[in-house]
Write an enzyme that holds these catalytic residues in place. Structure first.
Site, short mmCIF file in Angstrom:
data_model
loop_
_atom_site.label_atom_id
_atom_site.label_comp_id
_atom_site.label_asym_id
_atom_site.label_seq_id
_atom_site.Cartn_x
_atom_site.Cartn_y
_atom_site.Cartn_z
N HIS A 72 0.84 -1.20 0.00
CA HIS A 72 0.00 0.00 0.00
C HIS A 72 0.87 1.25 0.00
O HIS A 72 1.91 1.30 0.65
CB HIS A 72 -0.97 0.01 1.18
N ASP A 189 6.36 2.05 6.79
CA ASP A 189 5.10 1.33 6.57
C ASP A 189 4.22 2.23 5.72
O ASP A 189 3.64 3.19 6.23
CB ASP A 189 4.47 1.02 7.93
N GLU A 223 -5.02 1.21 2.90
CA GLU A 223 -4.80 0.09 3.83
C GLU A 223 -4.82 0.55 5.27
O GLU A 223 -5.29 -0.17 6.15
CB GLU A 223 -3.48 -0.60 3.51
N GLU A 224 -4.31 1.76 5.54
CA GLU A 224 -4.19 2.21 6.92
C GLU A 224 -5.55 2.45 7.59
O GLU A 224 -5.62 2.56 8.81
CB GLU A 224 -3.35 3.50 6.99
N ASP A 244 4.50 -6.04 3.84
CA ASP A 244 4.23 -4.98 4.81
C ASP A 244 5.26 -5.09 5.93
O ASP A 244 6.22 -5.85 5.84
CB ASP A 244 2.80 -5.11 5.35
N HIS A 324 4.66 2.34 13.40
CA HIS A 324 3.70 3.44 13.53
C HIS A 324 4.22 4.54 14.46
O HIS A 324 3.44 5.36 14.95
CB HIS A 324 2.33 2.95 14.00
#
Length: 384
Positions: A72, A189, A223-224, A244, A324
């Site tokens: 993504h 990410d 995607e997030e 990922d 994250h």
């Protein structure tokens, strides 16, 4: 066909370029254009969905039982929730991430009248004013605000800037590529996963390799927030590998080196046979690897299954420290992932039954147990 040699300079240069493009979920047009142009430069024909998810098809020897590789392009970010009377902005997160990692971040606000710079600060940011209260302030999105680097001392001045509720906010990645191979940045990410896919394609085009089936290279844009690959698959795709991040933290088996193969995430186990094949390819090609399970994690694969696609799914990851947050990876993992992708897409199709959407019992897969062993023995020694 064995794994291909990966051009790590190309890989890291692609990652650097991707990180320079702000792309929080909902604001991905620019990064979509960048990735699409690079895919076309590599010789692939691309198609975009209405909102911008990318499909790039590299034709193989046949269409049936096609394979897909997916990453993504969207990242975490924020939106303006409210214009405050002190001239600052209340925020809501885009994607799931802690305000702990927002404090101190430099950011861009995309308004109708232009792009503004700013800093996300706790409500009590000055030790000279609040003394020890800055150390005891609670953590949360209600306890931070965005200070705009423009004349905005009160609500009237803020409104004159043309900033509105709902404006997108992108967080600066602040990347560092160290000589020892470590890469530190926000938004690894999943900009790193996209770079891995491009590097694998780059190697395949350089070597002119063929594949037994069509390979769909997919790049999703949401995607997030859980949408992921829910609407980008076609019926001829029988299996899909997501790339990922994996969480290298206490209690996890992920590593910043080699490939981390996910056995399950919060939505359940990945496909048994596809996952075992990935492990076997790593062993045969001498690609460093480890296995892990993620309890608080989902990927493009989960969204595809939840949307009703009958497709085998797997997840291969690069270990990320502080996912994250202030993320760190190593180029060794990225290279290893790209090597595994090249080995997988060129490997023979083993489950021929998968070319059909529906079929009978003949050719159906087996998982090891006592009954299966007995049946295999009978098949190999049929009665007279």
């Amino acid at each position: 066909m064995p794994r291909l040699v990966i051009d790590t300079h190309y890989l890291t240069e692609q990652l650097k370029a991707l990180l320079e493009i702000p792309s929080p979920t909902g604001y991905t047009d620019t990064v979509v254009r960048h990735v699409a142009k690079e895919l076309e430069r590599l010789g692939l024909k691309i198609e975009l969905t209405r909102r911008g998810a990318i499909t790039a098809l590299r034709q193989g020897s046949r269409r049936a039982s096609a394979r897909a590789i997916v990453s993504h392009v969207d990242t975490l970010g924020a939106q303006v929730k409210y214009l405050k009377s002190n001239g600052r902005l209340e925020l809501v997160p885009v994607g799931h991430w802690s305000a702990r990692f927002a404090e101190g971040a430099r950011a861009q606000i995309f308004s109708d009248s232009g792009i503004y710079r700013g800093t996300i600060l706790p409500l009590k940011a000055s030790g000279h004013t609040y003394n020890d209260e800055i150390d005891t302030a609670p953590i949360g999105w209600n306890n931070v605000e965005l200070r705009v680097d423009a004349l905005s001392r009160d609500l009237d001045e803020l409104e004159k800037l043309g900033i509105h509720i709902g404006d997108m906010v992108a967080i600066d990645p602040q990347p560092e590529f160290l000589e020892n191979g470590y890469i530190v940045s926000r938004h690894l990410d999943n900009k790193a996963g996209v770079a891995v896919m491009l590097a694998a394609l780059h190697a395949m085009e350089r070597e002119g390799v063929s594949t037994p089936v069509d390979i769909h290279w997919l790049f999703t844009i949401a995607e997030e927030v859980g949408v992921g690959a829910s609407s980008i698959l076609t019926p001829d795709i029988a299996s899909m590998i997501a790339i990922d991040n994996g969480t290298s933290a206490p209690g996890q088996n992920s590593s910043e080196f080699g490939v981390t193969i996910a056995m399950a995430d919060q939505t359940g186990p990945f496909d048994y046979h596809l996952t075992k094949k990935l492990i076997r390819l790593c062993e045969e090609e001498e690609i460093k690897h480890q296995r892990d399970i993620f309890r608080y994690y989902r990927s493009d694969s989960a969204s595809a299954i939840e949307a009703g696609h009958d497709v085998r799914t797997g997840l291969i990851t690069f270990g990320v420290d502080a996912s994250h947050g202030y993320e760190r990876i190593h180029v060794h993992a990225l290279r290893s992932l790209a090597e595994l992708v090249t080995a997988y897409v060129t490997s023979p199709v083993e489950i021929e039954r998968d070319r059909n959407l529906h079929a009978g019992l003949k050719g159906f897969t087996r998982q090891p147990n006592d009954e299966a062993r007995q049946e295999l023995a009978e098949d190999s020694n049929p009665a007279e």
